[in-house]
Write an enzyme that holds these catalytic residues in place. Structure first.
Site, mmCIF file in Angstrom:
data_model
loop_
_atom_site.group_PDB
_atom_site.id
_atom_site.type_symbol
_atom_site.label_atom_id
_atom_site.label_comp_id
_atom_site.label_asym_id
_atom_site.label_seq_id
_atom_site.Cartn_x
_atom_site.Cartn_y
_atom_site.Cartn_z
ATOM 1 N N LYS A 75 0.856 -1.192 0.000
ATOM 2 C CA LYS A 75 0.000 0.000 0.000
ATOM 3 C C LYS A 75 0.886 1.233 0.000
ATOM 4 O O LYS A 75 1.906 1.265 0.710
ATOM 5 C CB LYS A 75 -0.906 -0.038 1.243
ATOM 6 C CG LYS A 75 -1.941 1.090 1.300
ATOM 7 C CD LYS A 75 -2.865 0.951 2.519
ATOM 8 C CE LYS A 75 -3.935 2.033 2.547
ATOM 9 N NZ LYS A 75 -4.846 1.898 3.719
ATOM 10 N N SER A 150 -9.863 2.013 2.684
ATOM 11 C CA SER A 150 -8.953 2.741 1.842
ATOM 12 C C SER A 150 -7.903 1.863 1.149
ATOM 13 O O SER A 150 -7.246 2.330 0.219
ATOM 14 C CB SER A 150 -8.221 3.804 2.670
ATOM 15 O OG SER A 150 -7.401 3.191 3.658
ATOM 16 N N SER A 174 -10.244 -0.311 6.908
ATOM 17 C CA SER A 174 -9.609 -0.217 5.583
ATOM 18 C C SER A 174 -8.889 -1.453 5.085
ATOM 19 O O SER A 174 -8.492 -1.488 3.924
ATOM 20 C CB SER A 174 -8.639 0.954 5.544
ATOM 21 O OG SER A 174 -9.347 2.132 5.317
HETATM 22 N N1 GLN Z 1 -13.420 4.480 5.968
HETATM 23 C C1 GLN Z 1 -12.880 4.944 7.211
HETATM 24 C C2 GLN Z 1 -12.452 6.384 7.061
HETATM 25 O O1 GLN Z 1 -12.697 6.940 6.060
HETATM 26 C C3 GLN Z 1 -11.744 4.074 7.652
HETATM 27 C C4 GLN Z 1 -10.528 4.288 6.847
HETATM 28 C C5 GLN Z 1 -9.366 3.468 7.328
HETATM 29 O O2 GLN Z 1 -9.526 2.453 8.000
HETATM 30 N N2 GLN Z 1 -8.187 3.955 7.020
HETATM 31 O O3 GLN Z 1 -11.877 6.965 7.924
#
Ligand code: GLN
Length: 486
Positions: A75, A150, A174
């Site tokens: 990532k 994400s 995410s």
């Molecule tokens: N979707 C959540 C957010 O937008 C979690 C994102 C994540 O786990 N990095 O914060």
């Protein structure tokens, strides 16, 4: 190419393939499919093949580990020396990292070549990958749909077999939510098990790196590499090194006899799609056939988790993202009058809309007069949510439920409605607030042929056992082995 890490490791050990050959195959597939999927931000074949050649030399010299030569994608939140490391943002669109994250160091030490850096929501803020400065990632099961976020690039590249495995990070879901939406297996470890050093910070008290792969067994092998104490992260836990595959058992008649699975009633109510509810119910039946018993448990404060998270995560993000000022590294506005103008223009131009929304919310809830009303309240909720899990684990060994309320939604469907987007993580966020380990694994398909994920949540440090709970299900089913036609 439906090769698991386990399989690739055997091919290499038996001399049936070299790391260079494996990497060439994956790079060719990336070249063919990435223009459609947009799962990678950066690929650098020369660099990958040099790492592969070094792995082959290491194997020839007789000092290879199990995964030496097996490639992996990372990532783009992990700093990797010499690689463009963007975090999905214009702000870091020119940032070539001068150092390796702890996680990257560990994969290098294991001899796993890097296939490239995967696309992600900007600064890991999002559930659909649509907030990336580098454009949305497409779901390989249906390119009109999102892969989740994400870590959507990582999930999509594993699902599309552009890489046998990838790293992800999980602040509120995410790793697990994109794993569910793409039909792969992903694990978020107990907070503190994987070092955050060199992992670009979003919300430091929630962020945790973890593996994404086809199977639970592969996730165990990857966690063996990723986990470990690191003095450079003050929240890294000083614990003895664990072998995460140690609890994986062979198939047998009742392999999970004695296991108590908790089913939180709050996870099966309104908002859950019918197809997902059905698939999870079938998985529960499968677990009973494997010898487990089930018990209803309550997580009465879990309905407050999204609200608490959207105070705490932005508060931490507003502080973490103050370092991007256009002075030391990253994007700088081309024209400015004075220092204040430089800051303002750089941040206005360098950050996207979702990131700005979080910075503003975070600065607001931390400001004088509102701190007690919002931030402090949210911290109290966080404790209540953790207490709910502690009570539930008095009655069960592992918690099971859906990972996400629906399967992959259409690109653009929720992009203009932040609250709907935030609700994608309704079942995952509480796990981060409590610091617990959780994973998602494939458990079926909806009527439209899109993958469905189920979530397992374990008590602190129960990763090895949880991985076997997933592994036994994967020995009895083949959802995890299905791949999209590409
Ligand atoms: N979707 C959540 C957010 O937008 C979690 C994102 C994540 O786990 N990095 O914060």
């Amino acid at each position: 190419m439906t090769h698991t890490l386990k399989h690739l490791s055997t091919l290499l050990a038996q001399g049936q393939a070299s790391s260079v050959e494996l990497c060439q195959d994956y790079l060719a597939r990336i070249q063919r499919l990435n223009p459609t999927l947009n799962a990678f931000i950066t690929v650098d074949p020369a660099r990958t093949l040099a790492e592969a050649a070094a792995a082959d030399a290491r194997r020839a010299a007789g000092n290879a580990g199990a995964l030496t030569g097996v490639p992996i994608a990372h990532k783009d939140i992990f700093c990797a020396e010499g690689w463009l490391t963007t975090c999905g943002s214009r702000m870091l669109s020119n940032f070539v990292s001068p150092y390796d994250a702890h996680v990257i160091e560990q994969f290098k030490a294991a001899g796993m070549p890097c296939l490239g850096k995967t696309n992600m929501d900007e600064f890991a803020m999002g559930s659909s990958n649509e907030t990336s400065f580098f454009g949305a990632v497409k779901n390989p099961w249906d390119v009109a749909r999102v892969p989740g976020g994400s870590s959507g690039g990582s999930a999509a590249c594993v699902a599309a077999r552009l890489a046998p495995a990838a790293t992800g990070t999980d602040t509120g879901g995410s790793i697990r939510q994109p794993a569910a939406l793409c039909g792969i297996t992903g694990l978020k470890p107990t907070y503190g098990v994987v070092s955050r050093y060199g992992m670009i910070a979003f919300a430091s008290s929630l962020d945790q790196g973890g593996p994404m792969a086809q199977t639970a067994e592969d996730c165990a092998l990857l966690l063996n590499v990723m986990a470990g104490f690191d003095t450079r992260d003050s929240t890294s836990l000083e614990r003895e090194k664990e072998e995460y595959a140690r609890a994986l058992t062979q198939p047998s008649a009742q392999p999970l006899a004695g296991l108590r699975i908790g089913l939180p009633r709050e996870f099966f109510g309104a908002g859950l799609s019918g197809d997902t509810a059905q698939a999870v119910a079938a998985a529960i039946a499968q677990y009973r056939a494997l010898g487990a018993t089930t018990v209803e448990v309550g997580l009465p404060n879990s309905n407050l988790s999204v609200a608490a998270y959207y105070v705490l995560a932005p508060a931490e993000a507003s502080s973490n993202l103050s370092r991007f000022d256009g002075v030391r590294y990253g994007y700088r506005t081309p024209e400015y009058a004075d220092l204040t103008d430089l800051y303002e223009k750089t941040r206005a131009e360098g950050f996207g809309a979702e990131v700005k929304r979080r910075i503003m919310i975070g600065a607001y809830v931390l400001s004088h007069g509102y701190y007690d009303a919002y931030y402090l309240q949210a911290q109290k909720l966080r404790r209540l949510i953790a207490n709910d899990f502690a009570a539930a684990f008095q009655q069960c060994d592992v918690i099971l439920g859906p990972t996400a309320p629906t399967t992959a939604f259409k690109l653009g469907e929720k992009a203009d409605d932040p609250v709907q987007m935030y609700l994608s993580d309704i079942y995952t966020i509480a796990v981060n607030l409590a610091g617990l380990p959780g994973m998602s694994l494939p458990c079926g398909f909806d009527a439209g042929g899109l993958p469905i994920g189920m979530q397992l949540i374990g008590n602190y440090f129960s990763e090895a056992r949880m991985l076997n709970v997933a592994h036994q299900y994967q020995l009895a089913t083949d959802w995890h082995a299905r791949a999209p036609q590409l």
